[in-house]
Each structure stands twice: as structure tokens, then as C-alpha cells.
Enzyme design. Sequence first.
Site, PDB file in Angstrom:
ATOM      1  N   ALA A  71       0.765  -1.229  -0.021  1.00 32.17           N
ATOM      2  CA  ALA A  71       0.031  -0.101  -0.017  1.00 32.17           C
ATOM      3  C   ALA A  71       0.842   1.160   0.026  1.00 32.17           C
ATOM      4  CB  ALA A  71      -0.895   0.015   1.458  1.00 32.17           C
ATOM      5  N   ALA A  72       0.493   2.184  -0.914  1.00 29.22           N
ATOM      6  CA  ALA A  72       1.412   3.328  -0.942  1.00 29.22           C
ATOM      7  C   ALA A  72       0.472   4.676  -0.893  1.00 29.22           C
ATOM      8  CB  ALA A  72       2.185   3.552  -2.349  1.00 29.22           C
ATOM      9  N   SER A  73       1.034   5.754  -0.878  1.00 28.33           N
ATOM     10  CA  SER A  73      -0.052   6.907  -1.040  1.00 28.33           C
ATOM     11  C   SER A  73      -0.816   6.997  -2.066  1.00 28.33           C
ATOM     12  CB  SER A  73       0.688   8.122  -0.742  1.00 28.33           C
ATOM     13  OG  SER A  73       1.429   8.290  -2.147  1.00 28.33           O
TER      14      SER A  73
ATOM     15  N   GLN B 152      -3.007   0.819  -3.840  1.00 23.43           N
ATOM     16  CA  GLN B 152      -2.538  -0.279  -3.307  1.00 23.43           C
ATOM     17  C   GLN B 152      -2.491  -1.268  -4.234  1.00 23.43           C
ATOM     18  OE1 GLN B 152      -4.917  -0.181   0.231  1.00 23.43           O
ATOM     19  NE2 GLN B 152      -6.415  -1.882  -0.634  1.00 23.43           N
ATOM     20  N   VAL B 153      -2.021  -2.399  -4.142  1.00 20.99           N
ATOM     21  CA  VAL B 153      -1.920  -3.718  -5.005  1.00 20.99           C
ATOM     22  C   VAL B 153      -2.479  -5.046  -4.452  1.00 20.99           C
ATOM     23  CG1 VAL B 153      -0.060  -4.935  -6.578  1.00 20.99           C
ATOM     24  CG2 VAL B 153      -0.024  -2.743  -6.446  1.00 20.99           C
TER      25      VAL B 153
ATOM     26  N   LYS C 165      -3.581  -3.032  -9.329  1.00 21.55           N
ATOM     27  CA  LYS C 165      -3.547  -1.697  -8.684  1.00 21.55           C
ATOM     28  C   LYS C 165      -4.724  -0.637  -8.591  1.00 21.55           C
ATOM     29  CE  LYS C 165       0.147   1.930  -9.298  1.00 21.55           C
ATOM     30  NZ  LYS C 165       1.395   2.331  -9.894  1.00 21.55           N
TER      31      LYS C 165
ATOM     32  N   ASP D 145      12.409   6.532 -12.239  1.00 16.24           N
ATOM     33  CA  ASP D 145      12.497   6.260 -10.847  1.00 16.24           C
ATOM     34  C   ASP D 145      12.989   4.582 -10.576  1.00 16.24           C
ATOM     35  OD1 ASP D 145      12.263   6.572  -8.076  1.00 16.24           O
ATOM     36  OD2 ASP D 145      10.246   6.324  -7.773  1.00 16.24           O
TER      37      ASP D 145
END
Length: 582
Positions: free
Chosen positions: A161-163, A166-167, A181, A316
Site C-alpha cells: 500500500a502506498a500513498s 494499493q496492489v 493496482k 525512478d
Amino acid sequence: MSALSEKLNRTSLNPKNLLPSSPPKPGKKAYRWNRENYSRNRRRLDIWIFVLTLLFKLWLEGKKWSYIGGYTEEKKLARRKARAVWIRESLLELGPTFIKVGQLFSTRADIFPVEYVEELSKLQDKVPAFDFEQVEAIVKEDLGKTVAQLFASFDPTPLAAASLGQVHKAQLHSGETVVVKVQRPGLKKLFTIDLAILKRIARYFQNHPRWGKGRDWIGIYDECCRILWEEADYLNEGRNADTFRRNFQNYKEVRVPRVYWRYTSLRVLTLEFVPGIKISNHEALDAAGVNRSVIARLGAETYLQQLLYDGFFHADPHPGNLAVTPQGQLIFYDFGMMGRIQSNVREQLMETLFGIAEKNGDRVLNSLVELGALAPTGDMSPVRRSIQYMLDNFMDEPFEEQSVATISDDLYEIAYNNPFRFPATFTFVMRAFSTLEGVGKSLDPEFNFMEVAQPYAMDVMNNNGYENSKTFFDEISRQAAQVSSTALGLPRRLEETIDKLERGDVRLRVRSIESDRILRRMSGVQLGTNYTLLMAAFVISATIFIVNDLIILGIIMAVAAGACGFAFIRLLKRLDRWDRMQ
């Protein structure tokens, strides 16, 4: 910046963590922004409290009286590092918009102090997951069918989970294993609120007499807006993944997940499940029999291919976005942040490269101006000297023995507080180079990125007409071409100068050291006269008050007179020191 790869090792929305040790759980920490509906007023309050507190801390840094036990450079540095940690933690509390802005700012060592850049590069994009019921609602709203209708199985516990989202791991009815995602609910509404506030903040900094000088905060804001909205568009990320996959379709050593467009929308992205070993997991790589030296070199070669030939690169490439199959294939994940190099930019980059190879400061300077990396000012002599100094120093070592991190540090040190304005593409490239160098050295201590890059650079330079070994006649012809070019451009430059004279736009700046010294002394004498008058007035006032038995007021006036006397003595010492320095 050689350790940048370790600092950027944050959790990403990737399917690479097959068995996460602690899957993100909803409600792990309560963030006010972690909801579908936001209060604009509360949001404004939170953001402006952060900004005003930061401004106060910046103002306090220059006040020597605010340092307990006396001011020293070490205490100032320690305070700046502590403030950098506070900024990172505050951005995480403020949520997705500010997490991404902080990560973008971690690439801008040309406009932020190194302490800020190092700390922001540690910004963890790791936040609580949102509920599976919300996942189901978004999937149904965007794809028109329920999760059960679309997938044979769907793991309700997210892999990461990210800002931004989430996956989840899932399986299609046709049998293929995929990762889905899903974007965080209410994200675009949050972006709209935050960016409107950030625009006002950017205007404030742009108009600030100190922090706005030589800084294009509005341009930085526009750049952040563009990148944020692109990352929030999963259709755009899907197109990026497809383009990247096509570019490497003939490379068996590279794996790129396939996009399942039938199950993809603006807020839902379904990708092929490509499991692998995290590139920073050295023990697992060794256990699988993967040659780490080969992987280090492969990572550098694939990026040089993207940059020099494809013109489309992963912006990135930190360890969280790279993995390795047991067969030794390199896997790329997360295509939300990609960079493109236009043909005209590549030409100017080559011109810069030629200038560096020749140690020609003027050529490098002119190419940087054309690139937009350097803002032309009235007097470019200091910048030209800085460039020439850098060329004369770091080019003393052979090309293959140099370090990307060292070169980028030198560039950013020159750029900071100078009119350099590195474009986003340039900073992404430099960060990626530094990151890959760090990853390569962690895989193989003998790895040297510049050694891998040398044949690529020479190939590109030779294809563009640059010969590494120049003969005497080559040098004569080059200088003759330069003279002819200057001569042909002279009439135009003369005409431009005459036009400026007619419009009154020509400014003549003359500096006389003797005049500066006299003016400074006159200013000091005038200030000393003011101190003397104030001291005399306070002494007379103190005498009058004491004679009339107003002792407290008399003491206050006496203290004020003493302060003026102390300032007057300091001024005399300063004037004497200036005279001795001449």
C-alpha cells in the site's frame, strides 16, 4: 549521493514482494487525509500551519541569539538536519500530494540544501491500506462489473500500500495470475484541494525578497502538477508500460509486465504477475545462483539503452522497482514516473558532452543556456569560471574511473545559489544514474558505472561526428570554423547592441574597489554618528530621571546608553578591520 539508492528503497506498488512479512492493514495509523471526503478548511489549516512553522524555523536559523550556549556552524548544521527530519515527517502526515512533492524535491539539489535532499530521499511512500469494500466499489464503478464477475479469485489483503493506491494479487477466469493496482478513494479530490493551496504558497515564495530571488517557484509548481496528475492516471501508466515493453521486446534479459487493458481504467490497472527476487536481496540472489556482477552491468546497460537510443526512460529505478528472475532476467516495475528526451534536447546534451570532452567552458555554458538549465544573467563570468574549474578538476581522471555521484555532487554544488535551473528531465537522469551506480556497487563492489557507459558514450559521440583523437589539421579547421561562425554572427550582435542603445536598455556596470571602500566607510561613519547621538540622548535622559528620583527609568536609560556604546565600539572595530583588509 552515492548512497541514494539505499535512501530511495521505499515501498512501491509492485508485485515483487510475494510473501510480505507484514502486509499493510487498514487502520494501522489514522491519517486525517486517509478518507474519501475532506474538509477544505481543515486541510487549509493543516497545510498553512506547516508552511508558517517552516518559515519561522527558517527565519530563526539566521538569528545567532537563538542558539543555546552561543552560535557555531556545527550547531547551525545540526539544526538544519533536525529541520530536514521534521519536514520529512510533516510531509508524510500531510498525505499523498506532499509525499510525492517531497520525493520530487529530493531530486532538486540545485535549489535545496543537501541536508533537505538527503532526508527527502528517505521519504517512505508507505501508508495504511484502505478497506477491501472500497476496493470493490472502485472496481465496480470503473469497470462496470463486480470483483467476483471479473476475477476468479482476488486476495483482499494487499501486497503493498502506498500513498496513491494499493496492489492486490488476483486470478482471471482464463487462469492468468495478475496484480491489480487500485487507486486510493478520493485521491483526485485531495489533489485538487492541495494543489490550489500549493499554488498560493508558490506565489508567496515567488514574491518573497529572499527565497524568491533566482527561483522559478511557479515553474516548479507546474512541473509538480503535471507529474502528480500523470501518476494518478493509470491509463497513462499502462501506455508507459506498453511502450517500455515494446522497446525491450527483443531483449531476452529484460522482463516487463504485460497490461491487461480489458481490466484497466483511470483508477484500476491490471498487470501480468511477474514474480522475482528483489534486487537488493543479495542472499536470495546468491541462493538462486544469479551472478550479481552480470545483473549490475545489465541494469546500467538497459538504462543507457533507454536514455541514449530510446529517448524514453524509467525515471525512478530504485531497488523497490527492480527485481531479478531465477534465470537472471531483470524485471522492471512501476511505470507511473517516466521521462522523455526530445531530439532537440538530445542534440544539446551531445553539445554539452562535446564541450566536456574538450574542456571547453564556453561551449558547455552555451549548451546549458540552450537547454534551459542555465538562466542567462548580465554577468556570466562567475558561472563560466565555475564551469571551467569543474572541467579542469574532475576531468583530470580517466572517464572510466570517475563516479556519477561525485560528478552530480559537483554539478549541484555549483548550481546551488547560482542561476542554474536544471530541467526535471536532467535531474531525473542524474538521480537515476546515481541510484543505479549505488545498486551496482551493492551487487558488485568492483562495479563502475562510468566504465560501462564509456563505449555507449563514445559510440553516440562518433555517430554525431566527434573524433576522440584530433589531428593538428582537425584542430585548425575547428578553430577556423569557430572564427567564421563568430564573424558571421558579429553583424547581428552589433545590430542588437545598437537597438538596445536606441531603446536605452544597455546598462553599464562599473565596480571600483576604492569607491566601494570609501562608500562603506562613509556609511559606517554615518551609523557611528547615529549611535553617538542616541547614546548622548540616553545619558542625558538617565541623568534627568535619576535627579528626579525616577531610579528605575534612569537605569533603563543607562542600559540603553550602554547598548549604544557597545554597538559603537563594535562598529569602530569593524571599520578598522576593513581598513586593514584593503
